[in-house]
Enzyme design. Structure first.
Site, mmCIF file in Angstrom:
data_model
loop_
_atom_site.group_PDB
_atom_site.id
_atom_site.type_symbol
_atom_site.label_atom_id
_atom_site.label_comp_id
_atom_site.label_asym_id
_atom_site.label_seq_id
_atom_site.Cartn_x
_atom_site.Cartn_y
_atom_site.Cartn_z
ATOM 1 N N ASP A 47 -6.457 131.587 52.686
ATOM 2 C CA ASP A 47 -6.259 132.627 53.644
ATOM 3 C C ASP A 47 -5.847 131.821 54.962
ATOM 4 O OD1 ASP A 47 -7.953 133.723 51.704
ATOM 5 O OD2 ASP A 47 -9.778 133.809 52.927
ATOM 6 N N GLU A 227 -13.150 141.838 51.869
ATOM 7 C CA GLU A 227 -13.054 140.454 52.251
ATOM 8 C C GLU A 227 -12.118 140.521 53.724
ATOM 9 O OE1 GLU A 227 -13.424 137.339 48.777
ATOM 10 O OE2 GLU A 227 -11.298 138.354 48.836
HETATM 11 N N1 DQQ Z 1 -11.322 133.374 50.801
HETATM 12 C C1 DQQ Z 1 -12.318 132.675 51.585
HETATM 13 C C2 DQQ Z 1 -13.435 133.511 51.687
HETATM 14 C C3 DQQ Z 1 -12.639 134.956 51.727
HETATM 15 C C4 DQQ Z 1 -11.570 134.824 50.414
HETATM 16 C C5 DQQ Z 1 -12.896 131.545 50.644
HETATM 17 C C6 DQQ Z 1 -10.541 135.793 50.584
HETATM 18 O O1 DQQ Z 1 -14.106 133.664 52.847
HETATM 19 O O2 DQQ Z 1 -13.412 136.098 51.495
HETATM 20 O O3 DQQ Z 1 -11.690 130.563 50.586
HETATM 21 O O4 DQQ Z 1 -9.507 135.012 49.950
#
Ligand code: DQQ
Length: 560
Positions: A47, A227
Site C-alpha cells: 500500500d 481496508e
Molecule cells: N495492507 C496493510 C494493512 C492493510 C492492507 C498491511 C491492505 O494495513 O489493511 O501491509 O493491503
C-alpha cells in the site's frame, strides 16, 4: 586530491549520512522492472501510505518488507520527489520500535495540522497481535525530506478493548483527518463486524486523545472487511481538488473502501452530514462484486492527498500487485509497483469520478509519432512504428460511423468483466473489438489487447472496455484474468479515446478520457524491450475510424 573530487566525495558522504539510500538492484536479468512506475530498488512493496506535499517536496511512504520479495516484516518505506516522477529513496521512516507497533507498522495516512505541521497516524501491531492506532511526528520540521520520525509516548491512541468491543484483528488503516466546524478532528478506521464492513469514526481536539463516536461514519452489510478507507470532498463541476476539511454547498463527498474479500477499491459519491457525522451515499450501500471502482483491473489499497499548492489537485496513488507466481517474484527479487499518480475529480454528471495521469508524467515523453486520420477496416491490424513499445505512452481516438452494425446487448450481460472474458480480443463482433495490441511480439504470439466493443441496448449504445491478458505471455503460470468496465460515453455524440501507459510489465489504460481505468500486469517472454511492438487493431465486422493517434517513447525516470 583535486578540490572538485573532494567536493564530490563530501557530497556523496553527506548523501549517505543523511538518510539517502544507495540504490541496490535485485537480480540481474530484469525484463519486468518498470522504467517510470514507482518501485523501491528491491523487495516487497504494497500500500501507498501518507502521501503529502511538504515544503515543496512530495513524500511517498509505502508498506515495505526490507527483508524479501514477499509480504512480511512491514515498515514504512519512504521516498521523496520534487515532481512526482523522479524519486529519491530514504531510510525507512517508521519501523517497529514501541510495544504498540512491535509486530509491524501497517497502513495509515498523513494530516497537515495548523501551522503546516505534518503528522502520521498508522496501524501498529502490538505484542498480542492486536491492531491499534499510533501517532508519529517529524523529528525536525525544518527538514523538508522529513527523514526522521518520532512516535508519541501516548501510543496506542486508539485500541480495541472490552468496552468498545472492537474486533482486534479488524481495526486498521486510519485516514487523513478532517476538521469539523466544532473544532474536532475526525478520522475513520476500517473494520468489520461479522460480514458487515464499517468505517469506525473517532474524534479528537488535539490529535492525541481520541474518542470513538457513537456511530460509524458508514457501514454496509455483507461487504466484508474495509481496508484503507479514504474520505474526502470533491467540487461539483470543477476538476480542482480541495482540502480534506472543506465541506460546503458546492461539494460532494467520496468514501472509498478497499474490500479485503475481493481486493478491489470501490467508492461511493454522496453527502456528509457533519451534524450527525454520517455519510449518505447517493445510491445505496457497498456490495462485494458491483458498484463504481477506481480501476477495474489490478489497483488496491489506494490513497488520495490534496497537494495544497497552486495546482490544487487531489492526487490518487494505488498499489498494483504482481500477477506472477510467488516463485517468480522471489526469483526476480521484488514485488509490487505503484500506479502513476492520477488527478481525480468529480465528473460533470456528478455520477462518477474521473482520473487522469498527472501532467508531469508527460515530461518523460520523447519524440511524438502520429498516425494520419484513417479508416480501420474490420479484420485489420496496423503497426505503430517509431516508439519504444515496451516503454510508451499512447493515445488513440476513434470515430464510430457504422453503429448500425453493433450487436444487441443481452439484458443478462450486466457484469463487464464476465462479458470481456467471454468476448475476448479474438472473438469477432459487430462494432469491435477494436483498440490497441500492446507489448506484442512480431508474430503476435504474445500481445495484451486493450479494446472496446459497442452494443445496442434499447435507445442507446453501451460501450464496453476490456483489457485481455489471455495472450499476454507464453508463460501461462501468470494470472490471465480479462478485466472489463462499462464506459459512460455516448459514441453517437462523443469521441471515444483510449490512453495506455505501457511500462515493461504494466499496462495502465484510461478509457473515455478517464471515465474508466483498467490496470494490468503482464510478463511477455518474447515481447520484451526492443522486441515489443505496438499495433492498432479492429477485429469487428464493421469499420471504425481512427481520428488521432499519438505515441511517445518514454524516458526512464530516476526512481530510487
Ligand atoms: N495492507 C496493510 C494493512 C492493510 C492492507 C498491511 C491492505 O494495513 O489493511 O501491509 O493491503
Amino acid at each position: 586530491m583535486a578540490a572538485s573530487s573532494k567536493c564530490l566525495l563530501l557530497f556523496i558522504s553527506l548523501l549517505l549520512g543523511h538518510g539517502v539510500l544507495q540504490p541496490e538492484a535485485a537480480a540481474d536479468n530484469q525484463p519486468y522492472r518498470t522504467s517510470y512506475h514507482f518501485q523501491p530498488p528491491k523487495n516487497w512493496m504494497n500500500d501507498p501510505n501518507g502521501p503529502m506535499l511538504y515544503k515543496g517536496i512530495y513524500h511517498l511512504f509505502f508498506q515495505y518488507n526490507p527483508k524479501g520479495a514477499v509480504w512480511g516484516n512491514i515498515v514504512w518505506g519512504h521516498s521523496t520527489s520534487t515532481d512526482l516522477v523522479n524519486w529519491t529513496p530514504h531510510e525507512a521512516a517508521i519501523y517497529p520500535s514501541q510495544p504498540s507497533d512491535i509486530n509491524g507498522c501497517w497502513s495509515g495516512s498523513s494530516t497537515i495540522l495548523p501551522e503546516g505541521r505534518p503528522v502520521i497516524l498508522y496501524t501498529g501491531i502490538d505484542p498480542n497481535n492486536h491492531q491499534v492506532q499510533n501517532l508519529a511526528m517529524p523529528k525536525n520540521l525544518s527538514d523538508p525530506f522529513l527523514r526522521e520520525w518520532v512516535k508519541s509516548q501516548d501510543n496506542p491512541l486508539m485500541a480495541p478493548n472490552s468496552h468498545n468491543k472492537i474486533n482486534s484483528s479488524s481495526f486498521r488503516d486510519p485516514t487523513t483527518g478532517w476538521l469539523g466546524r466544532d473544532g474536532y478532528w475526525r478520522v475513520i478506521i476500517g473494520s468489520k463486524i461479522n460480514q458487515k464492513g464499517l468505517a469506525i469514526l473517532y474524534k479528537s481536539k488535539n490529535f492525541v486523545h481520541w474518542e470513538e463516536a457513537k456511530k460509524p461514519l458508514y457501514s454496509s452489510k455483507k461487504s466484508g472487511m474495509w481496508e484503507c478507507p479514504d474520505f474526502y470532498p470533491v467540487l461539483i463541476k470543477s476538476p480542482l481538488g480541495i482540502d480534506t476539511s472543506i465541506d460546503g454547498p458546492n461539494t460532494k463527498h467520496v468514501l472509498k473502501v478497499s474490500l479485503d474479500d475481493t481486493k478491489h477499491d470501490y467508492y461511493k459519491i454522496g453527502s456528509y452530514n457533519q451534524n450527525k457525522d454520517i455519510f449518505i451515499p447517493d445510491n445505496g450501500p457497498f456490495h462485494k462484486n458491483s458498484g463504481l471502482r477506481y480501476d477495474y483491473g489490478k489497483f488496491y489499497a489506494s490513497k488520495t492527498f490534496f497537494e495544497g499548492n497552486s495546482k490544487h489537485r487531489r492526487i490518487l496513488w494505488g498499489w498494483v500487485n504482481e500477477s506472477s507466481s510467488v516463485e517468480d517474484d522471489i526469483k526476480k527479487g521484488w514485488s509490487g509497483v505503484q500506479a502513476i499518480p492520477r488527478s481525480i475529480w468529480l465528473d460533470n454528471s456528478g455520477k462518477q469520478l474521473v482520473q487522469w495521469p498527472i501532467k508531469e508524467i508527460e515530461t518523460l515523453r520523447l519524440k511524438e509519432v502520429n498516425l494520419p486520420k484513417q479508416e480501420l477496416k474490420g479484420g485489420s491490424v496496423l503497426e505503430v512504428s517509431g516508439v519504444t513499445a515496451a516503454q510508451a505512452d499512447v493515445i488513440i481516438t476513434f470515430e464510430i460511423t457504422e453503429l448500425s452494425k453493433a450487436e444487441v446487448l443481452d439484458p443478462s450481460w450486466t457484469d463487464p468483466q464476465l462479458l470481456c472474458s467471454r468476448k475476448g480480443a479474438s472473438v469477432k463482433g459487430g462494432i469491435g473489438p477494436f483498440g490497441l495490441l500492446v507489448l506484442a511480439s512480431k508474430g503476435l504470439q504474445e500481445y495484451t489487447a486493450v479494446f472496446y466493443r459497442i452494443f445496442k441496448s434499447h435507445n442507446k449504445y453501451v460501450v464496453l472496455m476490456c483489457s485481455d491478458q489471455s495472450r499476454s505471455s507464453l508463460n501461462h503460470e501468470n494470472d490471465e484474468t480479462t478485466y472489463g468496465a462499462f464506459v459512460d460515453v455516448d459514441p453517437v455524440h462523443e469521441k471515444l479515446s483510449l490512453r495506455s501507459l505501457i511500462d515493461h510489465s504494466i499496462v495502465e489504460s484510461f478509457g473515455g478520457e478517464g471515465k474508466a481505468c483498467i490496470t494490468a500486469r503482464v510478463y511477455p517472454t518474447l515481447a520484451t524491450d526492443a522486441e515489443a511492438h505496438l499495433y492498432a487493431f479492429n477485429n469487428g465486422t464493421g469499420n471504425v475510424g481512427i481520428t488521432t493517434l499519438s505515441g511517445w517513447s518514454m524516458k526512464k525516470a530516476q526512481i530510487n
